[in-house]
Design a protein around this motif. Sequence first.
Motif: not given
Length: 290
Positions: A7-10, A15-20
């Motif tokens: 789940g975390y991998a998916l 989350f990476l794009l949201f943070f950036i």
Amino acid sequence: MMMMRQGYALMAPFFLLFFIFTAFPVLMAFALSFTYYNVLEPPKWVGWDNYATLFIKDDVFLIALKNTLLFALVTGPLSYIACFLLAWLINELSPKIRAVVTLLFYAPSISGNVYLIWQVGFSGDSFGYVNAFLIKWGFILEPIQWLQDPKYMLPIVMLVQLWLSLGTAFLAFIAGLQSMDQTLVEAGAIDGVQNRWQELWFITLPTMRPQLMFGAVMQITSSFAVADVATNMVGFPSPQYAAHTIVTHLNDYGSIRFEMGYACAIATVLFLMMLGTNILVQKLLRKVGD
């Protein structure tokens, strides 16, 4: 444990794009709001000076703040209620008529140069539709400069904003009403729901809480972030800053003067206003149907 890792991998790419692209720019804007930064030179720490200037020395910002709050208090609730009531009424129509009426109401929000219609209507000469009507019926003797007179500019911009407000929230309400489980209505009738208003309050609104929350966020954002309507209708800057808003003030310092530290302070104030209003509205919406 393996399922949690999967789940975390998916979720990791999101989350990476949201943070950036979302969280990091917001944090950077907040940090830069405490600096003097003109893009050409490295940021210089000034502490609370930008915020002190905003609320003590910047009279134009105070005008923009007043206009923005007035916009939010008037157009926000009115557009939100109008979106839901129109969606509720349209939902009762047959599918074909409903599709046509939905398109008619939604079309202004996606139209390109839609302001031209209102500029012609409120033209300051005798050929403008509003002036021509008022002169013909004897209400006025000479044309009114609707888009140049500070007394009329803000109400006209509010009117245009309301006309354009049937956008994404309106479609969300239509979708929510279409996906309602009709067995809830039947169960409500058995439990004592006697009319459509009781059905609306005790069944429809609680069932549509996700769409109501989404619509509230969209309408609050659009009412606080109004800028294009004012710029296209009355120009930038507007006479005596009568239709100046926080976003037009932000554009002035960020896009024209390139005082990015000061612009970030303006953006931070706007962000906190939106965040506080969203939290308040969400608390109120949780009480719907109680």
